[in-house]
Each structure stands twice: as C-alpha cells, then as structure tokens.
Design a protein around this motif. Structure first.
Motif, short mmCIF file in Angstrom:
data_model
loop_
_atom_site.label_atom_id
_atom_site.label_comp_id
_atom_site.label_asym_id
_atom_site.label_seq_id
_atom_site.Cartn_x
_atom_site.Cartn_y
_atom_site.Cartn_z
N VAL A 240 0.90 -1.24 0.02
CA VAL A 240 0.12 -0.03 0.09
C VAL A 240 1.03 1.34 0.10
O VAL A 240 1.72 1.19 0.63
CB VAL A 240 -0.89 0.17 1.24
N THR A 241 0.55 2.16 -0.84
CA THR A 241 1.33 3.37 -0.99
C THR A 241 0.36 4.66 -0.89
O THR A 241 -0.60 4.66 -1.51
CB THR A 241 2.16 3.50 -2.27
N LEU A 242 0.75 5.56 -0.11
CA LEU A 242 0.08 6.79 0.03
C LEU A 242 0.81 8.03 -0.43
O LEU A 242 1.91 8.25 -0.05
CB LEU A 242 -0.70 7.14 1.49
N ALA A 243 0.38 8.53 -1.53
CA ALA A 243 1.06 9.77 -2.25
C ALA A 243 0.57 10.98 -1.91
O ALA A 243 -1.03 11.15 -2.23
CB ALA A 243 1.27 9.33 -3.68
N HIS A 244 1.26 11.95 -1.44
CA HIS A 244 0.66 13.32 -1.26
C HIS A 244 1.43 14.44 -1.75
O HIS A 244 2.69 14.37 -1.62
CB HIS A 244 0.42 13.39 0.37
N SER A 245 0.83 15.18 -2.40
CA SER A 245 1.47 16.51 -2.92
C SER A 245 2.24 17.44 -1.92
O SER A 245 3.14 18.16 -2.10
CB SER A 245 0.57 17.14 -3.73
N GLY A 246 1.60 17.46 -0.53
CA GLY A 246 2.02 18.38 0.29
C GLY A 246 3.46 17.86 1.15
O GLY A 246 3.90 16.78 0.92
N GLN A 247 3.99 18.65 1.96
CA GLN A 247 4.99 18.58 2.60
C GLN A 247 4.65 17.61 4.08
O GLN A 247 5.35 16.96 4.62
CB GLN A 247 5.76 19.72 3.39
N GLU A 248 3.34 17.52 4.31
CA GLU A 248 3.01 16.76 5.56
C GLU A 248 1.63 16.46 5.33
O GLU A 248 0.40 16.81 4.59
CB GLU A 248 3.18 17.55 6.76
N LEU A 249 1.12 15.26 6.15
CA LEU A 249 -0.45 14.77 6.12
C LEU A 249 -0.81 15.73 6.80
O LEU A 249 -0.49 16.26 7.64
CB LEU A 249 -0.15 13.12 6.63
N LEU A 250 -2.11 15.51 6.75
CA LEU A 250 -3.42 16.16 7.40
C LEU A 250 -3.06 17.71 7.72
O LEU A 250 -3.21 18.23 8.89
CB LEU A 250 -3.53 15.37 9.14
N HIS A 251 -2.49 18.31 6.47
CA HIS A 251 -2.13 19.91 6.85
C HIS A 251 -3.44 20.62 7.06
O HIS A 251 -3.39 21.53 7.84
CB HIS A 251 -1.46 20.35 5.08
N SER A 252 -4.70 20.20 6.65
CA SER A 252 -5.82 20.90 6.76
C SER A 252 -6.29 21.18 8.18
O SER A 252 -6.85 22.04 8.58
CB SER A 252 -6.87 20.52 5.83
N THR A 253 -5.67 20.00 8.93
CA THR A 253 -6.03 20.24 10.44
C THR A 253 -5.38 21.46 11.13
O THR A 253 -5.60 21.84 12.16
CB THR A 253 -5.86 19.08 11.22
N GLY A 254 -4.47 21.77 10.53
CA GLY A 254 -3.57 22.96 11.06
C GLY A 254 -2.60 22.41 12.26
O GLY A 254 -2.15 23.16 12.96
N SER A 255 -2.55 20.95 12.35
CA SER A 255 -1.68 20.61 13.48
C SER A 255 -0.50 19.43 12.88
O SER A 255 -1.12 18.66 12.18
CB SER A 255 -2.49 19.49 14.37
N ALA A 256 0.57 20.13 12.91
CA ALA A 256 1.73 19.20 12.37
C ALA A 256 1.90 17.93 13.22
O ALA A 256 2.00 16.96 12.73
CB ALA A 256 3.09 19.93 12.37
N ARG A 257 1.48 17.92 14.82
CA ARG A 257 1.49 16.75 15.37
C ARG A 257 0.51 15.66 14.82
O ARG A 257 0.90 14.68 14.77
CB ARG A 257 1.17 17.15 16.90
N ALA A 258 -0.68 16.30 14.59
CA ALA A 258 -1.69 15.14 14.06
C ALA A 258 -0.97 14.59 12.64
O ALA A 258 -1.03 13.28 12.46
CB ALA A 258 -2.94 15.87 13.61
N GLY A 259 -0.27 15.30 11.59
CA GLY A 259 0.24 14.81 10.73
C GLY A 259 1.43 13.77 10.98
O GLY A 259 1.53 12.87 10.33
N ARG A 260 2.00 14.02 11.82
CA ARG A 260 3.23 13.01 12.38
C ARG A 260 2.68 11.91 12.76
O ARG A 260 3.32 10.84 12.58
CB ARG A 260 4.21 13.98 13.22
#
Length: 368
Positions: free
Chosen positions: A161-181
C-alpha cells in the motif's frame, strides 16, 4: 401552526438536519435523487469491508412527521413564480427554497447510481478489487486519504500500500503538524509507504502513475482522495450560474441566504462559507438557517433584523480514524495550539462505529 412551504433540495447532513428542524414549523418537502440517506462517513470502510456494505444506507421514511420526501432531480427554479420543477415535470411551490446539494466525493466515498442496490454493487466491486490487488495506491494525504489507506492496510495486511501526497505533511488541513506526524507514524509502522511532495498523475501505460519529479509507480488499483466538487452544475444548467463563484460554490451572505435572494438559502458543503467542509460545520449551518427561515416566514420577510448571522467555524474538532480501533483527534483549544488526542478518544468518538448509530437516531431509527 405551520407557516409556508419550504422546499429543501438535497438530503445530505445539512439538508436532513434542516428539514427535521423545520418539520413542525413549516410545510417541508425534501427533494433528493436517492431514496435513502447516504451516511458518507461510513463509506470508506464500506468500500473496503464487505460487512459494512449496508451501513451507509439509512431510509428517509422516519425523518419527517409532517413533511414529505420526494425522490427526484431538480432541473429548474422559477424565482418569479417561486416553484421548483423536477425532471419528472412535477412542480413544487415554495415560499422558501434551500439548496443543500452538498459536494461530490471521489469513490469509494460516493453514492453510485440512484438506488442502494446500485451503490452497494459499487462498494462490492471496490472490495473485490482491493482483495485481489497486489499493490494499491491512494493519492491524497488529507483526512480521507489517510483514513482510506489505514482501512486498506488493515483489510489487506499482505498487500503493498502506498499513500502519495502532494504536500509536505499529512493532514495539513487540520492545522496540526502533530496530527500529521502521528498519522505518518501509524502508517509507516503498518508498512504503508508514504510519499510526500509527490503530485501524482496517470502515466502513459495502464496501471502506471507519474509524479512531478519524473518517478514512475506501477499499481494494480488506485484511489484518488484529492478533494471534492460542489454539486451545483444543475444550477448552472438551470440558468442560475450567477449564483455561483468561480469554484462552483453558491454565494451566500452572512445569514446564509443566496446573495440578492431573500427567500433562497444555501447550506453545507455547497455554499462559499470559508471554513472546513466537515459535518459539524454543515450541521451548525443547518441549525442557524432553520432559525432564520422560521423568522423570515413569520415576518413575511419584512424584518431582516430578526435574522442571525453565521460565524464560520474556523476551528472545529476533526477526527481521523485509522481503522476501527485507532486514530487521531484534533481538538481546538482557544488561544492555543490544538490538542491532539489518540487511540481511546478517537475510537470512542468515531473510529469504532463511524457515527452510524448517531445518524440512525437522527433519521428516527434505533441505533442497532
């Protein structure tokens, strides 16, 4: 006593809440192309796990006590005569019209066809495809992409399984880098390959995908969780393109009325209110619009000062499940960084049941 005819076009989260709130106060007609409510929150899991196939479908028949449901497609709005024409030719008079047609999501978070059987068949096709694929690609690292990747991994521990994302971090819309990490850690710990800064497009050969850096990826199956499109093409075709922004959203004022149309409201994902297009925001809009519609009907539209103004939900709790027993919850904190909650809170709030019992109760059905 019920005042006036209210026609609500669209039976999603905002439309259902609004119709139910107005049921005792007005003559409500809910128009939807589907014969059942589609609980989209459960749709990603339904597209992966056969035992969840029927969970997103909840009948409308217990939603309204006084009002009625009309299954059909709106094709014309006559703002002079105040009536909606359906594809069948039926005409529905209104004193207030509400546009609540929501947004279109990529599969599997989409109701395919017009009947539950047709949609269930589409879910089954996704389930079979996932069960047979050796390599599955998910494009998009927002909440839907992360959730879908986790569901696929848990259902197919043997697949790549591969997840490809155009941004620099996951869940960017949440405004929380911790959530993305946290999301990235869970995925990598479960052997999901996460590719950041990787904008994907279909390759020249079938089953291949190319990123902006020139890399080629081969996959047996792909899902694109890259955003939504407001369901407003029908408004443009009906001659009301002037109601829409360049992105296709309905332009509304602070009372959620279509600009220049005191008797037409638009609620939920379909309008241009600048906020995260999530279910809590859609429900909040429906609540306020219901108040304003009742005030409008009882004052014959003369006393605009009785209408409330809507404040966009800038910071709302966001829950992203990683399957039924894990996930991350981003909880806004006034004047501070959002709190990030983990497994226990997320499982209790959403991950285990995907809020299906709650939505069944909202439509008048028992939780189980």
């Amino acid at each position: 006593m019920r005042d006036g005819n209210v026609v609500v076009i669209g039976g999603g989260y905002a439309g259902v809440r609004l119709a139910r709130k107005l049921d005792a106060a007005a003559h409500v007609t809910l128009v939807d192309r589907k014969e059942v409510f589609f609980h989209r929150i459960a749709s990603l899991r339904a597209g992966v796990r056969p035992e969840w196939t029927g969970a997103p479908f909840i009948p409308y028949d217990r939603l309204l006590v006084h009002g009625r449901l009309v299954v059909g497609k709106a094709v014309r709005i006559d703002t002079v005569e105040r009536r909606v024409t359906l594809a069948t030719g039926d005409r529905l008079p209104y004193d207030v019209l509400v546009v609540a047609t929501g947004a279109d999501y990529p599969e599997p978070a989409r109701f395919v066809g017009t009947t539950p059987d047709e949609a269930a068949k589409a879910f089954a096709e996704h389930q079979h495809g996932i069960a047979a694929a050796g390599h599955i690609l998910v494009v998009g690292g927002g909440p839907s992409g992360v959730e879908l990747s986790a569901e696929i991994r848990l259902a197919r521990p043997d697949a790549r399984v591969t997840l490809a994302h155009s941004g620099q971090e996951l869940l960017h819309s949440t405004g929380s880098a911790r959530a993305g990490r946290r999301a990235r850690t869970w995925l990598t710990d479960h052997d999901v390959t996460v590719r950041l800064d990787s904008f994907m497009s279909p390759g020249a050969d079938f089953g291949t995908y190319r990123d902006t850096h020139g890399g080629i990826l081969a996959a047996d199956l792909s899902f694109w969780a890259t955003g939504t499109t407001p369901n407003t093409l029908w408004l443009r075709l009906a001659g009301h393109g002037d109601w829409l922004t360049g992105t296709g959203h309905v332009k509304v004022d602070r009372t959620l009325r279509v600009e220049g149309r005191p008797d037409v409201f638009a609620v939920g994902d379909v309008n241009d209110v600048t906020e995260l297009k999530v279910t809590p925001a859609a429900l909040a809009q429906a609540e306020m619009a219901a108040h304003n519609i009742i005030s409008y009907l009882r004052s014959s539209g003369r006393h605009g000062n009785k209408l409330r103004t809507y404040r966009a939900v800038r910071r709302t709790p966001l829950i992203v499940p990683f399957g039924p027993a894990d996930g991350v919850t981003v909880l806004p904190v006034p004047l501070g960084e959002s709190a990030v909650l983990g497994t226990r809170a997320t499982t209790m709030a959403k991950a285990k049941t995907l809020m299906t019992p709650y939505m069944r109760r909202q439509l008048g059905y028992p939780s189980s």
